[in-house]
Design an enzyme around this catalytic site. Structure first.
Site, short mmCIF file in Angstrom:
data_model
loop_
_atom_site.label_atom_id
_atom_site.label_comp_id
_atom_site.label_asym_id
_atom_site.label_seq_id
_atom_site.Cartn_x
_atom_site.Cartn_y
_atom_site.Cartn_z
N CYS A 38 0.83 -1.21 0.00
CA CYS A 38 0.00 0.00 0.00
C CYS A 38 0.86 1.26 0.00
CB CYS A 38 -0.91 -0.05 1.23
SG CYS A 38 -1.70 1.49 1.67
N CYS A 41 0.07 3.81 2.71
CA CYS A 41 0.53 3.30 4.01
C CYS A 41 2.00 3.67 4.22
CB CYS A 41 0.37 1.79 4.11
SG CYS A 41 -1.34 1.22 3.95
#
Length: 111
Positions: A38, A41
């Site tokens: 991600c 993230c």
């Protein structure tokens, strides 16, 4: 205000019981649900580490790929998702990359 790590590092959650125990044991908890793949993230990670080092919050990291069942039980549908807990009760849930000042303000309001 004890931290379970001396250096204010985020704690890697191992399973649902571990998560529940950590939320129960600390007054203010920030749970970061993330995935290695991600991009947002990865952008949020330094901010989350700073929150762990600079505030009273204990920061927990939950890898949603490693702990898929836990993520499903918690209703995590996108990452990053941040959950704030105060005295064992969920206080806030944010989805997506967040501004550090906003996160610090939430922690301070829960203190």
């Amino acid at each position: 205000m004890s931290k379970s790590t001396a250096d204010g590092e985020p704690i890697h959650v191992e399973d649902a019981d571990h998560l529940a125990e950590l939320i129960e044991d600390h007054a203010i908890v920030l749970v970061d649900y993330y995935a290695d793949w991600c991009g947002p993230c990865k952008m949020l990670e330094p901010t989350v580490e700073e929150i762990a080092a600079e505030t009273d919050a204990v920061v927990l990291k939950v890898d949603i790929d490693e702990l898929q069942t836990l993520a499903q039980e918690r209703g995590i549908q996108s990452v990053p998702t941040l959950e704030f807990y105060a005295n064992g009760e969920q206080a806030e849930r944010l989805i997506g990359v967040q501004d550090k000042a906003n996160l610090v303000e939430i922690v301070e309001n829960l203190s």
